[in-house]
Design a protein around this motif. Structure first.
Motif, PDB file in Angstrom:
ATOM      1  N   GLY A  71     -12.433  28.328   8.921  1.00  0.00           N
ATOM      2  CA  GLY A  71     -13.832  28.617   9.214  1.00  0.00           C
ATOM      3  C   GLY A  71     -14.604  27.395   9.678  1.00  0.00           C
ATOM      4  O   GLY A  71     -15.338  27.454  10.674  1.00  0.00           O
ATOM      5  N   VAL A  72     -14.444  26.283   8.975  1.00  0.00           N
ATOM      6  CA  VAL A  72     -15.172  25.063   9.337  1.00  0.00           C
ATOM      7  C   VAL A  72     -14.718  24.549  10.703  1.00  0.00           C
ATOM      8  O   VAL A  72     -15.540  24.123  11.529  1.00  0.00           O
ATOM      9  N   THR A  73     -13.412  24.599  10.964  1.00  0.00           N
ATOM     10  CA  THR A  73     -12.906  24.169  12.267  1.00  0.00           C
ATOM     11  C   THR A  73     -13.495  25.014  13.390  1.00  0.00           C
ATOM     12  O   THR A  73     -13.885  24.497  14.448  1.00  0.00           O
ATOM     13  N   GLY A 123     -16.398  31.924  12.509  1.00  0.00           N
ATOM     14  CA  GLY A 123     -16.056  30.824  11.618  1.00  0.00           C
ATOM     15  C   GLY A 123     -16.929  30.784  10.381  1.00  0.00           C
ATOM     16  O   GLY A 123     -16.446  30.530   9.274  1.00  0.00           O
ATOM     17  N   LEU A 124     -18.221  31.050  10.550  1.00  0.00           N
ATOM     18  CA  LEU A 124     -19.127  31.062   9.395  1.00  0.00           C
ATOM     19  C   LEU A 124     -18.753  32.179   8.428  1.00  0.00           C
ATOM     20  O   LEU A 124     -18.721  31.974   7.205  1.00  0.00           O
ATOM     21  N   LEU A 125     -18.460  33.367   8.945  1.00  0.00           N
ATOM     22  CA  LEU A 125     -18.085  34.491   8.082  1.00  0.00           C
ATOM     23  C   LEU A 125     -16.769  34.219   7.360  1.00  0.00           C
ATOM     24  O   LEU A 125     -16.627  34.534   6.170  1.00  0.00           O
ATOM     25  N   VAL A 126     -15.821  33.630   8.077  1.00  0.00           N
ATOM     26  CA  VAL A 126     -14.540  33.322   7.449  1.00  0.00           C
ATOM     27  C   VAL A 126     -14.716  32.280   6.349  1.00  0.00           C
ATOM     28  O   VAL A 126     -14.154  32.400   5.256  1.00  0.00           O
ATOM     29  N   ALA A 127     -15.495  31.235   6.605  1.00  0.00           N
ATOM     30  CA  ALA A 127     -15.706  30.190   5.607  1.00  0.00           C
ATOM     31  C   ALA A 127     -16.366  30.748   4.349  1.00  0.00           C
ATOM     32  O   ALA A 127     -16.031  30.336   3.232  1.00  0.00           O
ATOM     33  N   LEU A 128     -17.284  31.681   4.519  1.00  0.00           N
ATOM     34  CA  LEU A 128     -17.971  32.290   3.373  1.00  0.00           C
ATOM     35  C   LEU A 128     -17.150  33.404   2.736  1.00  0.00           C
ATOM     36  O   LEU A 128     -17.470  33.859   1.635  1.00  0.00           O
ATOM     37  N   GLY A 129     -16.120  33.866   3.428  1.00  0.00           N
ATOM     38  CA  GLY A 129     -15.306  34.951   2.886  1.00  0.00           C
ATOM     39  C   GLY A 129     -15.987  36.295   2.952  1.00  0.00           C
ATOM     40  O   GLY A 129     -15.778  37.145   2.085  1.00  0.00           O
ATOM     41  N   MET A 130     -16.799  36.526   3.966  1.00  0.00           N
ATOM     42  CA  MET A 130     -17.516  37.787   4.139  1.00  0.00           C
ATOM     43  C   MET A 130     -16.988  38.489   5.391  1.00  0.00           C
ATOM     44  O   MET A 130     -17.051  37.926   6.482  1.00  0.00           O
ATOM     45  N   PHE A 131     -16.448  39.708   5.190  1.00  0.00           N
ATOM     46  CA  PHE A 131     -15.765  40.414   6.285  1.00  0.00           C
ATOM     47  C   PHE A 131     -14.722  39.484   6.907  1.00  0.00           C
ATOM     48  O   PHE A 131     -14.577  39.421   8.134  1.00  0.00           O
ATOM     49  N   ALA A 132     -14.032  38.764   6.053  1.00  0.00           N
ATOM     50  CA  ALA A 132     -13.204  37.641   6.507  1.00  0.00           C
ATOM     51  C   ALA A 132     -12.072  38.082   7.424  1.00  0.00           C
ATOM     52  O   ALA A 132     -11.819  37.439   8.451  1.00  0.00           O
ATOM     53  N   SER A 133     -11.358  39.147   7.073  1.00  0.00           N
ATOM     54  CA  SER A 133     -10.235  39.574   7.918  1.00  0.00           C
ATOM     55  C   SER A 133     -10.719  40.050   9.281  1.00  0.00           C
ATOM     56  O   SER A 133     -10.074  39.790  10.307  1.00  0.00           O
ATOM     57  N   VAL A 175      -2.978  34.068   8.496  1.00  0.00           N
ATOM     58  CA  VAL A 175      -3.000  34.111   7.028  1.00  0.00           C
ATOM     59  C   VAL A 175      -4.207  34.894   6.533  1.00  0.00           C
ATOM     60  O   VAL A 175      -4.101  35.761   5.655  1.00  0.00           O
ATOM     61  N   VAL A 176      -5.387  34.594   7.065  1.00  0.00           N
ATOM     62  CA  VAL A 176      -6.608  35.268   6.615  1.00  0.00           C
ATOM     63  C   VAL A 176      -6.597  36.746   7.013  1.00  0.00           C
ATOM     64  O   VAL A 176      -7.033  37.604   6.258  1.00  0.00           O
ATOM     65  N   VAL A 177      -6.073  37.048   8.200  1.00  0.00           N
ATOM     66  CA  VAL A 177      -6.024  38.441   8.654  1.00  0.00           C
ATOM     67  C   VAL A 177      -5.123  39.273   7.752  1.00  0.00           C
ATOM     68  O   VAL A 177      -5.510  40.350   7.278  1.00  0.00           O
ATOM     69  N   PHE A 178      -3.920  38.782   7.493  1.00  0.00           N
ATOM     70  CA  PHE A 178      -2.945  39.585   6.761  1.00  0.00           C
ATOM     71  C   PHE A 178      -3.102  39.493   5.241  1.00  0.00           C
ATOM     72  O   PHE A 178      -2.987  40.498   4.543  1.00  0.00           O
ATOM     73  N   ALA A 179      -3.340  38.295   4.712  1.00  0.00           N
ATOM     74  CA  ALA A 179      -3.429  38.117   3.263  1.00  0.00           C
ATOM     75  C   ALA A 179      -4.822  38.360   2.723  1.00  0.00           C
ATOM     76  O   ALA A 179      -4.997  38.583   1.531  1.00  0.00           O
ATOM     77  N   GLY A 180      -5.837  38.297   3.578  1.00  0.00           N
ATOM     78  CA  GLY A 180      -7.204  38.494   3.116  1.00  0.00           C
ATOM     79  C   GLY A 180      -7.839  37.195   2.658  1.00  0.00           C
ATOM     80  O   GLY A 180      -7.201  36.140   2.651  1.00  0.00           O
ATOM     81  N   PRO A 181      -9.097  37.260   2.251  1.00  0.00           N
ATOM     82  CA  PRO A 181      -9.820  36.041   1.886  1.00  0.00           C
ATOM     83  C   PRO A 181      -9.533  35.536   0.486  1.00  0.00           C
ATOM     84  O   PRO A 181      -9.905  34.426   0.144  1.00  0.00           O
ATOM     85  N   GLY A 182      -8.901  36.348  -0.354  1.00  0.00           N
ATOM     86  CA  GLY A 182      -8.683  35.956  -1.737  1.00  0.00           C
ATOM     87  C   GLY A 182      -9.860  36.325  -2.624  1.00  0.00           C
ATOM     88  O   GLY A 182     -10.914  36.752  -2.169  1.00  0.00           O
ATOM     89  N   ARG A 183      -9.642  36.154  -3.928  1.00  0.00           N
ATOM     90  CA  ARG A 183     -10.680  36.534  -4.893  1.00  0.00           C
ATOM     91  C   ARG A 183     -11.875  35.599  -4.902  1.00  0.00           C
ATOM     92  O   ARG A 183     -12.956  35.965  -5.340  1.00  0.00           O
ATOM     93  N   ILE A 184     -11.675  34.352  -4.432  1.00  0.00           N
ATOM     94  CA  ILE A 184     -12.787  33.398  -4.398  1.00  0.00           C
ATOM     95  C   ILE A 184     -13.482  33.558  -3.055  1.00  0.00           C
ATOM     96  O   ILE A 184     -13.385  32.714  -2.162  1.00  0.00           O
ATOM     97  N   SER A 185     -14.186  34.644  -2.885  1.00  0.00           N
ATOM     98  CA  SER A 185     -14.798  34.947  -1.593  1.00  0.00           C
ATOM     99  C   SER A 185     -15.905  35.968  -1.774  1.00  0.00           C
ATOM    100  O   SER A 185     -16.032  36.596  -2.831  1.00  0.00           O
ATOM    101  N   GLY A 186     -16.690  36.137  -0.711  1.00  0.00           N
ATOM    102  CA  GLY A 186     -17.733  37.148  -0.741  1.00  0.00           C
ATOM    103  C   GLY A 186     -17.199  38.559  -0.625  1.00  0.00           C
ATOM    104  O   GLY A 186     -17.913  39.526  -0.910  1.00  0.00           O
ATOM    105  N   ASP A 187     -15.946  38.701  -0.204  1.00  0.00           N
ATOM    106  CA  ASP A 187     -15.342  40.027  -0.055  1.00  0.00           C
ATOM    107  C   ASP A 187     -14.693  40.535  -1.334  1.00  0.00           C
ATOM    108  O   ASP A 187     -14.227  41.675  -1.366  1.00  0.00           O
ATOM    109  N   ALA A 188     -14.621  39.712  -2.357  1.00  0.00           N
ATOM    110  CA  ALA A 188     -13.875  40.069  -3.559  1.00  0.00           C
ATOM    111  C   ALA A 188     -14.374  41.391  -4.137  1.00  0.00           C
ATOM    112  O   ALA A 188     -15.578  41.604  -4.314  1.00  0.00           O
TER     113      ALA A 188
END
Length: 220
Positions: A71-73, A123-133, A175-188
């Motif tokens: 996300g940051v990149t 990138g911002l959404l991915v970094a925050l873990g919101m609608f990450a995939s 990785v983010v598309v298939f595995a998801g954002p993980g539990r430490i995310s806004g999508d949890a």
């Protein structure tokens, strides 16, 4: 665990009857599976298998690192393309337009703007873990296009230098598309988080389809 009711009620003839059944619990006519084995009528234990319901926390931390790095990149790439930030990097809109034009993409100005905003917002959404995939599918498309257009240069030079950054971005986006954002995310614990397999597959199809559309329709 007993398979019959313990409620007892006196029958009409004075005998004790089990409600809902005729005969005693040990009666094999009513309970044919309860065959006497010696003097014991104890049910045999049923083998069970322990299933791990959640991923280890180490995996969640790894997904967090991969997601934030991606996300940051992407945010930095979008900021450079749109606003030439940080200053002095020399990778602003004019540079991106020239690069896209040189690779045969048209119209370069519109594509440069679309690329910058896609990187910035996704990138911002991915970094925050919101609608990450879903957001990572856009970055997957960007990275896939970059890999395809840099492969000839890398092949001609005999090095992976031109394709290193796109390959890095492609791997993290996958990785983010298939595995998801993980539990430490806004999508949890969101509905789409609990259905990661179909969501990830759908996002991968969207990302690959978008990349193919750009390569086939917007490149000479």
């Amino acid at each position: 665990m007993s398979l019959w009711r313990r409620d007892r009620a006196p029958a009409a003839d004075g005998e004790v009857a089990f409600l809902g059944f005729e005969g005693a619990p040990s009666d094999t006519a009513v309970f044919p599976w309860r065959e006497e084995r010696g003097a014991s009528t104890v049910d045999e234990p049923v083998p069970t298998t322990t299933v791990l319901a959640v991923r280890p926390w180490g995996t969640e931390v790894g997904l967090l690192v991969a997601r934030v790095t991606l996300g940051v990149t992407a945010v930095l790439g979008g900021a450079r393309t749109l606003f030439d930030l940080p200053r002095g990097h020399g990778d602003g809109t004019a540079h991106t337009q020239a690069l896209l034009g040189g690779l045969g993409f048209a119209p370069p100005a519109e594509l440069a703007t679309a690329l910058g905003w896609a990187q910035l917002v996704a990138g911002l959404l991915v970094a925050l873990g919101m609608f990450a995939s879903f957001a990572a599918s856009a970055l997957l498309a960007v990275a896939l296009v970059a890999v395809v257009v840099t492969i000839p240069t890398a092949w001609a030079s005999g090095t992976v230098g031109p394709a290193e950054a796109p390959l890095f971005g492609l791997a993290l986006a996958a990785v983010v598309v298939f595995a998801g954002p993980g539990r430490i995310s806004g999508d949890a614990d969101r509905p789409w988080y609990r259905a990661q397999t179909p969501v990830g597959t759908t996002c991968a199809v969207i990302g690959v389809g978008t990349a193919l559309t750009v390569l086939l329709a917007m490149r000479a």
